[in-house]
Design a protein around this motif. Structure first.
Motif, PDB file in Angstrom:
ATOM      1  N   GLN B 187     -18.863  30.598   5.265  1.00 13.40           N
ATOM      2  CA  GLN B 187     -19.632  29.354   5.158  1.00 13.40           C
ATOM      3  C   GLN B 187     -19.376  28.359   6.292  1.00 13.40           C
ATOM      4  O   GLN B 187     -19.897  27.254   6.243  1.00 13.40           O
ATOM      5  N   HIS B 188     -18.514  28.712   7.242  1.00  9.89           N
ATOM      6  CA  HIS B 188     -18.183  27.742   8.288  1.00  9.89           C
ATOM      7  C   HIS B 188     -18.452  28.322   9.674  1.00  9.89           C
ATOM      8  O   HIS B 188     -18.381  29.527   9.863  1.00  9.89           O
ATOM      9  N   PRO B 189     -18.725  27.436  10.653  1.00  7.25           N
ATOM     10  CA  PRO B 189     -18.817  27.945  12.020  1.00  7.25           C
ATOM     11  C   PRO B 189     -17.442  28.399  12.500  1.00  7.25           C
ATOM     12  O   PRO B 189     -16.449  27.707  12.267  1.00  7.25           O
ATOM     13  N   VAL B 190     -17.374  29.595  13.085  1.00  6.06           N
ATOM     14  CA  VAL B 190     -16.111  30.125  13.607  1.00  6.06           C
ATOM     15  C   VAL B 190     -16.276  30.346  15.109  1.00  6.06           C
ATOM     16  O   VAL B 190     -17.238  30.980  15.542  1.00  6.06           O
ATOM     17  N   VAL B 191     -15.355  29.808  15.909  1.00  5.00           N
ATOM     18  CA  VAL B 191     -15.399  29.999  17.357  1.00  5.00           C
ATOM     19  C   VAL B 191     -14.142  30.746  17.778  1.00  5.00           C
ATOM     20  O   VAL B 191     -13.029  30.335  17.446  1.00  5.00           O
ATOM     21  N   SER B 192     -14.307  31.865  18.505  1.00  7.28           N
ATOM     22  CA  SER B 192     -13.160  32.643  18.981  1.00  7.28           C
ATOM     23  C   SER B 192     -12.780  32.173  20.368  1.00  7.28           C
ATOM     24  O   SER B 192     -13.617  32.174  21.273  1.00  7.28           O
ATOM     25  N   GLY B 198      -7.923  29.563  28.031  1.00  6.82           N
ATOM     26  CA  GLY B 198      -9.154  28.785  28.146  1.00  6.82           C
ATOM     27  C   GLY B 198     -10.414  29.590  27.907  1.00  6.82           C
ATOM     28  O   GLY B 198     -11.525  29.062  28.029  1.00  6.82           O
ATOM     29  N   ARG B 199     -10.250  30.850  27.540  1.00  8.22           N
ATOM     30  CA  ARG B 199     -11.433  31.684  27.337  1.00  8.22           C
ATOM     31  C   ARG B 199     -12.307  31.128  26.207  1.00  8.22           C
ATOM     32  O   ARG B 199     -11.806  30.828  25.129  1.00  8.22           O
ATOM     33  N   ASN B 200     -13.585  30.964  26.492  1.00 11.03           N
ATOM     34  CA  ASN B 200     -14.587  30.559  25.502  1.00 11.03           C
ATOM     35  C   ASN B 200     -14.447  29.125  24.958  1.00 11.03           C
ATOM     36  O   ASN B 200     -15.091  28.780  23.977  1.00 11.03           O
ATOM     37  N   VAL B 201     -13.637  28.276  25.591  1.00 10.04           N
ATOM     38  CA  VAL B 201     -13.545  26.896  25.084  1.00 10.04           C
ATOM     39  C   VAL B 201     -14.855  26.142  25.267  1.00 10.04           C
ATOM     40  O   VAL B 201     -15.162  25.227  24.508  1.00 10.04           O
ATOM     41  N   GLU B 202     -15.633  26.543  26.287  1.00 12.65           N
ATOM     42  CA  GLU B 202     -16.971  25.968  26.491  1.00 12.65           C
ATOM     43  C   GLU B 202     -17.770  25.987  25.188  1.00 12.65           C
ATOM     44  O   GLU B 202     -18.442  25.031  24.832  1.00 12.65           O
ATOM     45  N   GLN B 207     -19.984  23.484  20.095  1.00 14.16           N
ATOM     46  CA  GLN B 207     -19.968  23.339  18.629  1.00 14.16           C
ATOM     47  C   GLN B 207     -19.472  21.953  18.219  1.00 14.16           C
ATOM     48  O   GLN B 207     -19.938  21.384  17.243  1.00 14.16           O
ATOM     49  N   MET B 208     -18.503  21.431  18.959  1.00 13.30           N
ATOM     50  CA  MET B 208     -17.965  20.117  18.618  1.00 13.30           C
ATOM     51  C   MET B 208     -19.033  19.038  18.765  1.00 13.30           C
ATOM     52  O   MET B 208     -19.159  18.169  17.899  1.00 13.30           O
TER      53      MET B 208
END
Ligand code: GTP
Ligand code: MG
Lengths: 123, 213
Positions: B187-192, B198-202, B207-208
């Motif tokens: 039910q929540h957004p998940v960011v890997s 720093g991989r994928n912090v963009e 999302q933020m």
């Protein structure tokens, strides 16, 4: 005396007659004596929050080291429902079977969505 | 820092003057050692150049919540948010000083660390109850989500009705399995991400701006 571990199963009826603070105190006092507590109905989020804070206050070096506490995740909404609708369908949070025990005697060995397996040693 | 972030950082400074003063406070929560401070440092460094606090392989390194004010984050879509980042102590239900002895601390240091850690947990809970407007919940994706996540903690966060983004951290590790975290939180957004590399912090910034805007 018989060696072993005491397990207290507390019914939903009993829990519903207690105030939040009474519930949290009952659980913590019981667990601090080395017993395992099983709640028929889990704690509300505010009560869980209080239990964590109170537990932190009771921790002592070479004494009480905290609790293990597990419950099942809330059941998922039926497929096809999303957003607000699935929220409405969800059961009240914190409403499921919960097991709590002293951290130095109880270890969660397996935990899945629908199965909790714990190992308990006597003191 | 990538060129893209640098360009948007300039834009963010410019925007800061125009955005509302009423910033949301975003708490970085999660179990001890999940990488909360590493991530907080990265976010703050990327957008302001400063840092938040020290990082350590020894659990309960953060024992006081730390707030960094006025961070403007701009997503690739051009959306901007101004937030305070609050790095919190790892929340747990048990603390035993013996655990710290294994990291080479002497008994006295370990006992002090354990006492401070218990206060830190209580403080993190207090912030959540009183002063947090949104949550980034950080988990170590190389560990079993059901064993590291305290379901109670998730329930407490959900009951506050705050916007939550789940971060599956440490995807640089060989045994990382962020898919397990995704299936644990349908039910929540998940960011890997890898907060360390720093991989994928963009993607997290994107999302933020969307969820905390
Ligand atoms: N491989 C890898 N290690 C990471 C990553 N993020 C953090 N770490 C490491 O994990 C350990 C804990 O990192 P912290 O940032 O201190 O974790 P924390 O969640 O703030 O921990 P506490 O403050 O103790 O609750 C450190 O050794 C970090 O270098 C990551 O993305 N990948
Ligand atoms: Mg930290």
């Amino acid at each position: 005396m018989l060696q072993g571990v005491q397990i207290d199963l507390i019914s939903e009826d009993r829990l519903s007659r207690l105030t939040s603070m009474e519930k949290v105190r009952l659980i913590l006092d019981d667990v601090m004596e080395g017993n395992i507590v099983v709640l028929e109905k889990g704690l509300a989020p505010d009560e869980a929050s209080k239990l964590i804070e109170l537990t932190m206050r009771e921790i002592r070096p070479d004494g009480f080291s905290g609790i293990e506490m597990e419950t099942y995740p809330e059941s998922e909404a039926p497929a096809g429902l999303s957003g607000i609708f699935s929220r409405l369908m969800k059961k009240r949070p914190g409403s499921r079977l919960t097991v709590i025990g002293p951290a130095n005697q109880m270890k969660m060995i397996k935990k899945e969505k629908d199965l909790i397996s714990a190992w308990v040693s006597s003191r | 820092m990538s060129f893209l972030i640098r360009a948007r950082k300039k834009f963010s400074r410019f925007l800061r003057f125009f955005l509302k003063k009423n910033r949301s406070r975003i708490g970085i929560y999660g179990p001890p050692n999940a990488g909360k401070t590493t991530l907080a440092n990265r976010i703050v460094r990327d957008w302001t150049g400063d840092a938040v606090g020290p990082v350590s392989e020894i659990p309960h390194e953060t024992r006081r919540a730390r707030r960094k004010e006025n961070i403007t984050i701009t997503g690739t879509n051009g959306g901007s948010i101004v937030i305070d980042i609050v790095d919190t102590p790892g929340v747990t239900t048990k603390i035993d000083y013996h655990e710290f002895l294994e990291y080479g601390l002497d008994k006295e240091e370990a006992i002090v660390r354990a006492r401070e850690a218990t206060e830190g947990v209580a403080e993190a809970m207090h912030w959540l109850r009183e002063d947090i407007d949104g949550v980034i919940y950080v988990l170590d994706s190389s560990l079993d989500p059901f064993l590291q996540v305290n379901i109670m903690m998730v329930g407490i966060i959900e009951s506050r009705k705050l916007p939550v983004i789940i971060v599956a951290n440490k995807i640089d590790l060989p045994d990382a399995a962020p898919a397990r975290i995704k299936s644990a939180f349908p039910q929540h957004p998940v960011v890997s991400i890898s907060g360390l590399e720093g991989r994928n912090v963009e993607n997290l910034y994107e999302q933020m701006t969307e969820f905390f805007g």
